[in-house]
Design a protein around this motif. Structure first.
Motif, PDB file in Angstrom:
ATOM      1  N   MET A   1       0.824  -1.205   0.000  1.00 69.35           N
ATOM      2  CA  MET A   1       0.000   0.000   0.000  1.00 69.35           C
ATOM      3  C   MET A   1       0.863   1.261   0.000  1.00 69.35           C
ATOM      4  O   MET A   1       0.559   2.259  -0.669  1.00 69.35           O
ATOM      5  CB  MET A   1      -0.924  -0.035   1.222  1.00 69.35           C
ATOM      6  CG  MET A   1      -1.924   1.101   1.286  1.00 69.35           C
ATOM      7  SD  MET A   1      -2.940   1.279  -0.199  1.00 69.35           S
ATOM      8  CE  MET A   1      -4.203   0.065   0.127  1.00 69.35           C
ATOM      9  N   LYS A   2       1.998   1.200   0.769  1.00 69.15           N
ATOM     10  CA  LYS A   2       2.902   2.362   0.849  1.00 69.15           C
ATOM     11  C   LYS A   2       3.431   2.727  -0.534  1.00 69.15           C
ATOM     12  O   LYS A   2       3.452   3.893  -0.917  1.00 69.15           O
ATOM     13  CB  LYS A   2       4.087   2.029   1.762  1.00 69.15           C
ATOM     14  CG  LYS A   2       3.809   2.157   3.223  1.00 69.15           C
ATOM     15  CD  LYS A   2       5.065   1.828   4.001  1.00 69.15           C
ATOM     16  CE  LYS A   2       4.816   1.912   5.487  1.00 69.15           C
ATOM     17  NZ  LYS A   2       5.990   1.509   6.264  1.00 69.15           N
ATOM     18  N   VAL A   3       3.834   1.676  -1.254  1.00 71.08           N
ATOM     19  CA  VAL A   3       4.427   1.899  -2.588  1.00 71.08           C
ATOM     20  C   VAL A   3       3.381   2.491  -3.538  1.00 71.08           C
ATOM     21  O   VAL A   3       3.666   3.413  -4.300  1.00 71.08           O
ATOM     22  CB  VAL A   3       4.994   0.574  -3.147  1.00 71.08           C
ATOM     23  CG1 VAL A   3       5.522   0.760  -4.557  1.00 71.08           C
ATOM     24  CG2 VAL A   3       6.095   0.059  -2.240  1.00 71.08           C
ATOM     25  N   VAL A   4       2.159   1.961  -3.453  1.00 65.80           N
ATOM     26  CA  VAL A   4       1.082   2.449  -4.334  1.00 65.80           C
ATOM     27  C   VAL A   4       0.804   3.920  -4.046  1.00 65.80           C
ATOM     28  O   VAL A   4       0.680   4.745  -4.963  1.00 65.80           O
ATOM     29  CB  VAL A   4      -0.194   1.594  -4.144  1.00 65.80           C
ATOM     30  CG1 VAL A   4      -1.359   2.188  -4.906  1.00 65.80           C
ATOM     31  CG2 VAL A   4       0.056   0.168  -4.590  1.00 65.80           C
ATOM     32  N   PHE A   5       0.719   4.250  -2.737  1.00 66.44           N
ATOM     33  CA  PHE A   5       0.459   5.629  -2.325  1.00 66.44           C
ATOM     34  C   PHE A   5       1.565   6.557  -2.833  1.00 66.44           C
ATOM     35  O   PHE A   5       1.307   7.625  -3.405  1.00 66.44           O
ATOM     36  CB  PHE A   5       0.356   5.690  -0.798  1.00 66.44           C
ATOM     37  CG  PHE A   5       0.052   7.060  -0.260  1.00 66.44           C
ATOM     38  CD1 PHE A   5      -1.070   7.759  -0.679  1.00 66.44           C
ATOM     39  CD2 PHE A   5       0.887   7.658   0.679  1.00 66.44           C
ATOM     40  CE1 PHE A   5      -1.350   9.024  -0.182  1.00 66.44           C
ATOM     41  CE2 PHE A   5       0.605   8.913   1.173  1.00 66.44           C
ATOM     42  CZ  PHE A   5      -0.511   9.598   0.746  1.00 66.44           C
ATOM     43  N   LEU A   6       2.810   6.110  -2.644  1.00 68.27           N
ATOM     44  CA  LEU A   6       3.964   6.915  -3.065  1.00 68.27           C
ATOM     45  C   LEU A   6       3.942   7.149  -4.577  1.00 68.27           C
ATOM     46  O   LEU A   6       4.091   8.288  -5.048  1.00 68.27           O
ATOM     47  CB  LEU A   6       5.245   6.184  -2.647  1.00 68.27           C
ATOM     48  CG  LEU A   6       6.581   6.866  -2.927  1.00 68.27           C
ATOM     49  CD1 LEU A   6       7.493   6.687  -1.724  1.00 68.27           C
ATOM     50  CD2 LEU A   6       7.270   6.271  -4.123  1.00 68.27           C
ATOM     51  N   LEU A   7       3.718   6.079  -5.331  1.00 70.46           N
ATOM     52  CA  LEU A   7       3.725   6.201  -6.797  1.00 70.46           C
ATOM     53  C   LEU A   7       2.569   7.058  -7.276  1.00 70.46           C
ATOM     54  O   LEU A   7       2.715   7.858  -8.212  1.00 70.46           O
ATOM     55  CB  LEU A   7       3.666   4.816  -7.449  1.00 70.46           C
ATOM     56  CG  LEU A   7       4.932   3.975  -7.297  1.00 70.46           C
ATOM     57  CD1 LEU A   7       4.749   2.619  -7.961  1.00 70.46           C
ATOM     58  CD2 LEU A   7       6.147   4.679  -7.891  1.00 70.46           C
ATOM     59  N   PHE A   8       1.400   6.913  -6.605  1.00 75.33           N
ATOM     60  CA  PHE A   8       0.226   7.693  -7.007  1.00 75.33           C
ATOM     61  C   PHE A   8       0.476   9.191  -6.801  1.00 75.33           C
ATOM     62  O   PHE A   8       0.206  10.011  -7.692  1.00 75.33           O
ATOM     63  CB  PHE A   8      -0.997   7.234  -6.190  1.00 75.33           C
ATOM     64  CG  PHE A   8      -2.243   8.016  -6.483  1.00 75.33           C
ATOM     65  CD1 PHE A   8      -2.952   7.801  -7.668  1.00 75.33           C
ATOM     66  CD2 PHE A   8      -2.707   8.975  -5.596  1.00 75.33           C
ATOM     67  CE1 PHE A   8      -4.087   8.536  -7.950  1.00 75.33           C
ATOM     68  CE2 PHE A   8      -3.840   9.707  -5.867  1.00 75.33           C
ATOM     69  CZ  PHE A   8      -4.534   9.486  -7.054  1.00 75.33           C
ATOM     70  N   VAL A   9       1.029   9.525  -5.630  1.00 77.06           N
ATOM     71  CA  VAL A   9       1.275  10.954  -5.341  1.00 77.06           C
ATOM     72  C   VAL A   9       2.349  11.512  -6.282  1.00 77.06           C
ATOM     73  O   VAL A   9       2.229  12.642  -6.770  1.00 77.06           O
ATOM     74  CB  VAL A   9       1.678  11.133  -3.857  1.00 77.06           C
ATOM     75  CG1 VAL A   9       2.064  12.582  -3.581  1.00 77.06           C
ATOM     76  CG2 VAL A   9       0.535  10.738  -2.957  1.00 77.06           C
ATOM     77  N   PHE A  10       3.356  10.712  -6.569  1.00 78.41           N
ATOM     78  CA  PHE A  10       4.386  11.174  -7.511  1.00 78.41           C
ATOM     79  C   PHE A  10       3.795  11.383  -8.912  1.00 78.41           C
ATOM     80  O   PHE A  10       4.170  12.329  -9.613  1.00 78.41           O
ATOM     81  CB  PHE A  10       5.552  10.179  -7.571  1.00 78.41           C
ATOM     82  CG  PHE A  10       6.687  10.571  -6.669  1.00 78.41           C
ATOM     83  CD1 PHE A  10       7.535  11.612  -7.027  1.00 78.41           C
ATOM     84  CD2 PHE A  10       6.894   9.938  -5.463  1.00 78.41           C
ATOM     85  CE1 PHE A  10       8.571  12.004  -6.200  1.00 78.41           C
ATOM     86  CE2 PHE A  10       7.925  10.313  -4.628  1.00 78.41           C
ATOM     87  CZ  PHE A  10       8.766  11.351  -4.989  1.00 78.41           C
ATOM     88  N   ALA A  11       2.869  10.489  -9.293  1.00 75.54           N
ATOM     89  CA  ALA A  11       2.230  10.636 -10.614  1.00 75.54           C
ATOM     90  C   ALA A  11       1.423  11.922 -10.679  1.00 75.54           C
ATOM     91  O   ALA A  11       1.460  12.653 -11.679  1.00 75.54           O
ATOM     92  CB  ALA A  11       1.331   9.427 -10.892  1.00 75.54           C
ATOM     93  N   ILE A  12       0.695  12.211  -9.590  1.00 77.84           N
ATOM     94  CA  ILE A  12      -0.102  13.453  -9.547  1.00 77.84           C
ATOM     95  C   ILE A  12       0.822  14.676  -9.623  1.00 77.84           C
ATOM     96  O   ILE A  12       0.541  15.652 -10.344  1.00 77.84           O
ATOM     97  CB  ILE A  12      -0.948  13.503  -8.247  1.00 77.84           C
ATOM     98  CG1 ILE A  12      -1.973  12.370  -8.229  1.00 77.84           C
ATOM     99  CG2 ILE A  12      -1.633  14.858  -8.069  1.00 77.84           C
ATOM    100  CD1 ILE A  12      -3.132  12.539  -9.161  1.00 77.84           C
TER     101      ILE A  12
END
Lengths: 187, 282
Positions: A1-12
């Motif tokens: 979940m941490k990785v998904v959150f990190l990647l999502f915020v970086f994508a935004i």
């Protein structure tokens, strides 16, 4: 979940960088620098650097830049932010100065990279105003960013950047000092 | 005593905070002025147009105030002006046809014909703000790399912005005059030719370097600089800008063959919203 959150915020944040170009706002790497700073508080600077480098590379490719400067600028901005406060912040206000440092270095790095790519010097007066404005914006926005991303992270079960928040009344006010009269002075 | 100190401290910090806020506001204004100005202008455009629409409506309604003989006289005057313009147009068409026939007789290549395509500015790279633009292209518009890109200068005349450097399916990259890799020939008023972004002068903020200007000719600051038509995708005579400075040498005491100078582009690169591509007609 941490990785998904990190990647999502970086994508935004990467998308926001592109939208900066669409809305004609010349603030290179400000959003990515602040997000990188935030995740360096949540995880560690070493963990957060590879996704930051990747986002910078995507940005360089998207804009078809001749040299991929963004990764280096993001590393410098992250170092500047963490040098101001190496430890994890205990209060939201403590992140503001780090944000100012990161924004300052991101904008300065962007201007220097731009000058290197076009082999011309920037207008020093305009540079001062840009640094002042975007630095102040970084100072103001970083606590809000930390607040928002911490709230979003906690709903996903991820520990935020502010872990042991001190109470404003109990933790931050110093105990009152009472002066005692020196014996024999006035007598 | 301590209360007085605290109050003065508070006032001092308040004054510093006010000064800082004003400084940041001024910096924000300086930073965002040109770009946000365009957005604000777009937002207010319909409201600003209201007065023009109202004036136009009133002007049209005021025609009702004229008597029939007055209206007939105005109509007759307009018809006469139209006849004169039509005659002039016919004369130009005849000249153009003669030019083509003469070129055929002399076995010269026919002059290039151009068509114009208006495209919106899609995105700008924050790191290469003035040097590169991305424009949206309609599919199958026939745009090719090397085509000239122009925009309206502040005085309303067309001015060169750059050259289309890369063409995709939906978008194209424009290399602007500020891009150091763009080398274009430029014609001076005295007929001599120089080249953009070459020579010993370094570009300054807002001014381009121009070099290889013949040293034996005279140049005046403020004289117009136009395209030469030597490049295949760029027609002749499009305004590039005005000459700002040219280094001065005395040919009697110097062996310098070429001079360098600075040129101020005519187009305002901060106010670009729509661009016009000049494409060769097939």
């Amino acid at each position: 979940m941490k990785v998904v959150f990190l990647l999502f915020v970086f994508a935004i944040a990467t998308l926001l960088e592109f939208y900066g170009g669409v809305l004609m706002l010349p603030a290179p790497l400000l959003a990515l620098a602040l997000v990188t700073l935030y995740f360096s508080f949540v995880f560690s600077p070493v963990t957060v650097f590879p996704p930051a480098l990747l986002a910078g590379l995507v940005l360089d490719l998207g804009f078809d830049r001749p040299y991929p400067f963004s990764g280096v600028i993001l590393l410098a901005a992250l170092l500047a932010g963490r040098l101001i406060r190496p430890k994890a912040p205990e209060h939201l206000q403590e992140t503001a100065l780090c944000g100012l440092g990161s924004a300052f270095i991101a904008i300065l790095g962007g201007v220097l990279a731009s000058s290197a790519m076009v082999s011309s010097l920037p207008d020093p007066r305009e540079l001062v105003w840009h640094l002042l404005f975007w630095g102040a914006l970084g100072f103001a926005v970083t606590p809000l960013l930390v607040l928002g991303l911490d709230a979003a992270g906690r709903t996903l079960g991820i520990e935020g950047a502010i872990r042991q928040q001190k109470s404003t009344v109990g933790g931050r006010l110093r105990p009152r000092k009472v002066r005692e009269a020196v014996k024999g002075r006035n007598s | 005593m301590s209360t007085k100190v605290k109050v003065s401290d508070r006032k001092f910090f308040l004054a510093i905070a006010v000064v800082l806020i004003l400084l940041v506001l001024f910096a924000g204004y300086r930073t965002l002025r040109s770009n946000v100005g365009v957005l604000v202008g777009d937002f207010f455009y319909p409201y600003l147009m209201l007065s023009r629409v109202a004036a136009s409506g009133v002007s049209q309604q005021s025609l009702l105030l004229y008597s029939r003989p007055e209206l007939a006289a105005k109509l007759e005057a307009l018809a006469a002006e139209n006849r004169e313009l039509a005659a002039r147009n016919r004369e130009i068409e005849t000249l153009s046809r003669e030019n083509q026939e003469l070129r055929k007789l002399l076995e010269l290549t026919p002059p290039a014909k151009w068509r114009y395509l208006t495209v919106p500015l899609l995105v700008r790279d924050p790191l290469l703000w003035r040097e590169r633009l991305v424009v949206a292209l309609p599919p199958d518009c026939g745009a090719k790399a090397g085509s000239a890109v122009i925009a309206s200068a502040p005085d309303g005349t067309p001015a060169l912005v750059g050259v289309l450097s890369r063409v995709g399916n939906r978008e194209g990259d424009v290399e602007t005059l500020f891009s150091p890799s763009l080398r274009l020939s430029a014609e001076m008023r005295n007929g001599s030719v120089g080249f953009l972004n070459v020579g010993e002068r370094r570009p300054t903020p807002g001014a381009l370097a121009i070099g290889h200007l013949p040293a034996h000719l005279k140049y005046q600051p403020g004289e117009p600089v136009t395209t030469t038509g030597y490049e295949s995708g760029i027609p002749r005579g499009i305004r590039i800008g005005t000459l700002s400075t040219v280094e001065e040498t005395d040919p009697r005491f110097s062996s310098v063959q070429h001079l360098s100078g600075l040129l101020i582009p005519a187009a305002d690169f901060n106010l670009l919203r729509f661009l016009v591509l000049i494409l060769p007609e097939e």
